[in-house]
Design a protein around this motif. Structure first.
Motif, PDB file in Angstrom:
ATOM      1  N   GLN A   1      43.566  35.339  38.347  1.00 39.48           N
ATOM      2  CA  GLN A   1      44.061  36.217  37.325  1.00 39.48           C
ATOM      3  C   GLN A   1      45.453  36.279  37.636  1.00 39.48           C
ATOM      4  OE1 GLN A   1      39.778  38.692  37.219  1.00 39.48           O
ATOM      5  NE2 GLN A   1      41.348  39.621  37.364  1.00 39.48           N
ATOM      6  N   SER A   2      46.224  37.172  37.980  1.00 37.25           N
ATOM      7  CA  SER A   2      47.102  37.023  38.541  1.00 37.25           C
ATOM      8  C   SER A   2      48.717  36.017  37.575  1.00 37.25           C
ATOM      9  CB  SER A   2      47.729  37.326  40.363  1.00 37.25           C
ATOM     10  OG  SER A   2      47.300  38.410  40.633  1.00 37.25           O
ATOM     11  N   LEU A   3      47.518  34.971  38.169  1.00 37.03           N
ATOM     12  CA  LEU A   3      48.660  33.856  37.236  1.00 37.03           C
ATOM     13  C   LEU A   3      49.049  33.742  36.445  1.00 37.03           C
ATOM     14  CD1 LEU A   3      48.094  30.737  40.639  1.00 37.03           C
ATOM     15  CD2 LEU A   3      50.282  32.621  40.245  1.00 37.03           C
ATOM     16  N   ILE A   4      47.252  33.806  35.633  1.00 39.62           N
ATOM     17  CA  ILE A   4      47.280  33.589  34.595  1.00 39.62           C
ATOM     18  C   ILE A   4      48.290  34.567  33.728  1.00 39.62           C
ATOM     19  CG2 ILE A   4      45.495  33.769  32.514  1.00 39.62           C
ATOM     20  CD1 ILE A   4      43.569  32.870  34.301  1.00 39.62           C
TER      21      ILE A   4
ATOM     22  N   VAL B   1      43.976  44.473  34.175  1.00 40.02           N
ATOM     23  CA  VAL B   1      43.664  43.307  35.272  1.00 40.02           C
ATOM     24  C   VAL B   1      43.627  43.112  36.049  1.00 40.02           C
ATOM     25  CG1 VAL B   1      44.227  40.971  35.210  1.00 40.02           C
ATOM     26  CG2 VAL B   1      43.173  41.116  33.040  1.00 40.02           C
ATOM     27  N   PHE B   2      44.744  43.928  36.607  1.00 40.14           N
ATOM     28  CA  PHE B   2      45.398  44.558  38.209  1.00 40.14           C
ATOM     29  C   PHE B   2      44.271  45.516  38.799  1.00 40.14           C
ATOM     30  CE2 PHE B   2      48.668  42.118  36.755  1.00 40.14           C
ATOM     31  CZ  PHE B   2      48.747  41.113  37.353  1.00 40.14           C
TER      32      PHE B   2
ATOM     33  N   THR C   1      43.355  32.617  29.003  1.00 40.42           N
ATOM     34  CA  THR C   1      42.901  33.703  28.086  1.00 40.42           C
ATOM     35  C   THR C   1      41.122  34.034  28.969  1.00 40.42           C
ATOM     36  OG1 THR C   1      45.157  34.342  27.576  1.00 40.42           O
ATOM     37  CG2 THR C   1      43.073  35.667  27.164  1.00 40.42           C
ATOM     38  N   LEU C   2      41.441  32.644  28.203  1.00 47.21           N
ATOM     39  CA  LEU C   2      39.598  32.265  28.466  1.00 47.21           C
ATOM     40  C   LEU C   2      38.637  32.869  29.760  1.00 47.21           C
ATOM     41  CD1 LEU C   2      38.817  29.475  26.015  1.00 47.21           C
ATOM     42  CD2 LEU C   2      38.186  31.754  25.605  1.00 47.21           C
ATOM     43  N   LEU C   3      39.844  32.465  31.007  1.00 48.33           N
ATOM     44  CA  LEU C   3      39.107  32.550  31.975  1.00 48.33           C
ATOM     45  C   LEU C   3      39.241  33.911  32.593  1.00 48.33           C
ATOM     46  CD1 LEU C   3      40.589  29.117  33.406  1.00 48.33           C
ATOM     47  CD2 LEU C   3      38.056  29.665  32.979  1.00 48.33           C
ATOM     48  N   LEU C   4      40.450  35.080  32.175  1.00 50.08           N
ATOM     49  CA  LEU C   4      40.530  36.782  32.566  1.00 50.08           C
ATOM     50  C   LEU C   4      39.103  37.098  31.843  1.00 50.08           C
ATOM     51  CD1 LEU C   4      44.581  36.980  31.411  1.00 50.08           C
ATOM     52  CD2 LEU C   4      43.596  36.599  34.021  1.00 50.08           C
TER      53      LEU C   4
END
Length: 553
Positions: free
Chosen positions: A334-337, A443-444, A496-499
């Motif tokens: 998530q961070s890298l995205i 997210v964070f 973004t689909l992976l978030l």
């Protein structure tokens, strides 16, 4: 009683806060001027080389109509006649193909630019792009420098210092004797821009109630867009780059009155054990909002009612670091995205904004259109954010990337269609940029949110630095910049689909929450949670509200 509860009693968005937002929003107009002025001061008019040798066949006025490229750059514009018979002579001390006379520029659009004054064309064209990148690098330096100084010395004093710096060095840039001095002065202006943007936003956020914070933040964005539009008219009226630079910088001295009208942050004062000073400000705010309190009011701490100060608070030691952002699998993903999304949004936003001459239409009209697009793009996010952060982010990135990608298939003769597609691309990227700063804060998890937003912001500024340099790729292919502006957002849309979806969902507090265990049932929104004094404090005692949404521009 925490500060948000105090704001609820004295008014979370009353006359005091509305007046404060007037003072916060006014500089946003001038920030837009400085951010986008290089569109006009660094514009490249059509140009040709006039040789030094006399020639009976050389016309008094060069024919610039042969140069069809909108930015004045073409193979013909940099084809230098080596002598009157076009024969190559190598014994005159000049390299073949260099202009041995002087460059002449078409003055149909501009009276002068830094390009015409210092001949930043052909072999020297990269200097113009590097100058813009150095200015953007100033934004990165200012963000790091003045973010920490504001936590230590307060938001108000840093805003005042940077407004003064912006005016002094902005005016100085109008009188720069050479390109290198001009670039150095613009770099300092860039650092001051970051100091004003982030601390003005934080000052407003820290005085505003939870329910109004998102709307109040959007208000400042509108004023930036208004400056975007106003610059088109100002540049149209003032065609000389020095006069234009002076016109956008000199009014900055009027902000001297902020010394008397701009308040400190009571929330910051409380966090730094200056409660007596904080409560004096709270009293003034309550009075302006029509909900006066006195020293014997039940809101007042007993210690201050009795005339002595509270003891210093024990600071909570920060136990997490940037390493935690990539230490565990889901958090790392998530961070890298999110880092990439910040980077690509700013890269494409300024890639489009600073290179509007490439689309073939009148540069002033294009600037006006791009500025007008900012308004609906900001507004639409108010309706989509609460439905789905994830789908909103994905959709607007896809719209922006697809529109930019389509421009490479449109012939340069159809400038109107290319501009319309670029406008749609700008719309999508602007809306996406509005969403990412809210989305990433959710997210964070709380324990590393400050570190996550800080690194995201650095990625964003890296995108800003590379945006002007991206157009050097035109030497490889004329379509390369827009191809990059199209493919990068589309990749971001897919990532973004992976978030996770965060709209109306529990806000994670720990890394364990991200990894899939022990989620809480709190449904507070990003702005309600990250700005609350209840969240974990950083090492300077400030809540994470200070670190959210700081690098929007």
């Amino acid at each position: 009683m925490n500060f948000d509860e105090i704001l609820g009693l004295i008014g979370g968005f009353g006359k005091f806060q509305k007046t404060l937002y007037v003072w916060i929003c006014l500089p946003q107009i001038f920030l837009a001027f400085h951010m986008l002025i290089s569109v006009f001061t660094g514009a490249v008019p059509p140009h040709l080389c006039r040789p030094t040798w006399p020639s009976t066949g050389m016309p008094a006025t060069l024919n610039f109509s042969l140069l069809t490229q909108p930015d004045g750059q073409s193979e013909l514009s940099c084809t230098v006649p080596l002598n009157h018979s076009d024969a190559v002579t190598l014994g005159d001390g000049h390299p073949p193909g260099s202009c041995q006379g002087h460059w002449e520029y078409s003055n149909n659009t501009f009276k002068s630019t830094i390009v015409t004054e210092w001949d930043l064309v052909c072999d020297n064209a990269s200097l113009n792009n590097m100058g813009s990148s150095i200015y953007m690098f100033g934004l990165l330096v200012g963000a790091v420098l003045f973010g920490s100084l504001a936590d230590k010395y307060g938001r108000r004093i840093i805003i005042l210092i940077n407004l003064a710096t912006q005016a002094v060095f902005g005016v100085g840039a109008a009188f720069a004797p050479n390109f290198y001095m001009y670039t150095a002065l613009r770099f300092i202006v860039g650092t001051s821009i970051s100091g004003v943007i982030m601390n003005a936003f934080v000052l407003g956020t820290e005085w505003t109630g939870p329910k109004q914070r998102m709307l109040a933040g959007i208000i400042t964005d509108y004023f930036f867009g208004f400056g975007y539009i106003l610059l088109a008219g100002l540049a149209y009226l003032i065609r000389d780059w020095r006069q234009l630079q002076l016109a956008i910088s000199a009014p900055g001295f009027l902000f001297v009155f902020y010394i008397w009208v701009l308040p400190k942050s009571a929330r910051w004062l409380m966090a730094n054990d200056r409660e007596e000073e904080a409560w004096e400000l709270i009293r003034k705010a309550a009075q302006m909002n029509g909900k006066p309190i006195t020293k014997d009011h039940e809101l007042y701490p007993v210690q201050l009612q009795q005339g002595y100060k509270t003891e210093g608070k024990t600071k909570v030691k920060e136990t997490h670091s940037c390493i935690d952002l990539v230490r565990t699998p889901k958090m790392r993903k998530q961070s890298l995205i999110v880092f990439y999304l910040w980077f690509v949004n700013v890269l494409v936003y300024y890639g489009l904004s600073l290179n509007i001459s490439d689309f073939g239409m009148n540069i002033y009209l294009t600037q006006l259109i791009f500025g007008l697009v900012e308004m609906p793009a900001r507004t639409i996010t108010l309706f989509t954010l609460n439905r789905s952060r994830k789908i909103s982010q994905l959709a607007f990135l896809a719209v922006g990337g697809t529109a930019c990608l389509l421009t490479i298939f449109i012939p340069s003769e159809l400038s109107v269609i290319r501009t319309v597609l670029a406008m749609i691309g700008k719309f999508g990227i602007t809306a996406s940029l509005s969403i990412i700063y809210v989305y990433s804060a959710e997210v964070f998890p709380t324990v590393i949110r400050q570190n996550g937003i800080g690194l995201s912001s650095m990625c964003a500024r890296t995108g800003g630095v590379l945006a002007p340099m991206m157009y050097l790729l035109r030497s490889i292919s004329p379509q390369a910049p827009m191809l990059l502006c199209g493919l990068c957002p589309l990749l971001g849309s897919a990532l973004t689909l992976l978030l996770p979806e965060t709209a109306n969902r529990p806000l994670p507090d720990t890394i364990e929450d991200i990894e899939g265990t022990n989620l809480r049932s709190d449904t507070s929104t990003c702005f309600e949670r990250v700005s609350s004094p209840k969240v974990k404090k950083n090492s300077s005692g400030m809540s994470h509200a200070s670190d959210v949404c700081l690098f929007f521009y």
